[in-house]
Design a protein around this motif. Structure first.
Motif, PDB file in Angstrom:
ATOM      1  N   SER A  25      23.770  72.840  38.353  1.00  0.00           N
ATOM      2  CA  SER A  25      22.600  72.253  39.009  1.00  0.00           C
ATOM      3  C   SER A  25      22.971  71.968  40.458  1.00  0.00           C
ATOM      4  O   SER A  25      24.125  71.669  40.772  1.00  0.00           O
ATOM      5  N   LEU A  26      21.997  72.068  41.332  1.00  0.00           N
ATOM      6  CA  LEU A  26      22.252  71.892  42.763  1.00  0.00           C
ATOM      7  C   LEU A  26      21.692  70.585  43.305  1.00  0.00           C
ATOM      8  O   LEU A  26      22.136  70.128  44.360  1.00  0.00           O
ATOM      9  N   LEU A  27      20.688  70.018  42.666  1.00  0.00           N
ATOM     10  CA  LEU A  27      20.073  68.795  43.174  1.00  0.00           C
ATOM     11  C   LEU A  27      20.273  67.665  42.181  1.00  0.00           C
ATOM     12  O   LEU A  27      20.194  67.897  40.976  1.00  0.00           O
ATOM     13  N   PRO A  28      20.515  66.493  42.569  1.00  0.00           N
ATOM     14  CA  PRO A  28      20.634  65.943  43.922  1.00  0.00           C
ATOM     15  C   PRO A  28      21.940  66.335  44.612  1.00  0.00           C
ATOM     16  O   PRO A  28      22.027  66.337  45.831  1.00  0.00           O
ATOM     17  N   GLU A  29      22.975  66.650  43.843  1.00  0.00           N
ATOM     18  CA  GLU A  29      24.196  67.221  44.413  1.00  0.00           C
ATOM     19  C   GLU A  29      24.728  68.250  43.430  1.00  0.00           C
ATOM     20  O   GLU A  29      24.399  68.215  42.238  1.00  0.00           O
TER      21      GLU A  29
END
Length: 139
Positions: A120-124
């Motif tokens: 996963s890219l969001l939130p980090e």
């Protein structure tokens, strides 16, 4: 200790050998008892060293495995990486794991693969890797 019943304390204190229970007595400078480390624990240590300090161990499981000619254990290791730098380390692990030569005494790592990747890219950025490794007993 059973030696205390056979020999008085004065005789034991004069002998040039050490008692194994000396650690329990709290005597300083006595060696620790030798502990045998299992091949599974050695494998886990080697994988964590290869994974880098950014890796967080989420799960490790071990199951017996056997074929007609070989016996061993199948290991599943789940690692989690948080952050950009950690995700770079995860990608490096994915690239090096299949061809890495493990040195575990009396054991051969026959198969090492990444079987699952969650990203996963969001939130980090966050990556979760599931590794499957097959250890064969060297007889």
């Amino acid at each position: 200790m059973w030696l205390d019943h056979l020999f008085p304390a004065q005789i034991l204190s004069q002998r040039p050998f050490e008692r194994k229970s000396a650690q329990e007595d709290g005597l300083p400078g006595t060696p620790h008892p030798r502990v045998r480390i299992s091949p599974g624990t050695r494998l886990l240590r080697a994988v964590l060293a290869l994974a880098g300090p950014e890796a967080e161990l989420m799960q490790h499981s071990e199951a017996p495995w056997a074929s007609v000619t070989f016996a061993g254990t199948r290991h599943t290791i789940v690692l989690c990486y948080d952050g950009w730098e950690a995700c770079d380390a995860a990608e490096a692990l994915m690239a090096t794991l299949p061809e890495h030569e493990f040195t575990i005494p009396r054991t051969l790592v026959a198969d090492a693969a990444v079987v699952r990747l969650d990203q996963s890219l969001l939130p980090e950025p966050k990556m979760t890797l599931e590794l499957a490794l097959l250890l064969l007993d060297d007889v």
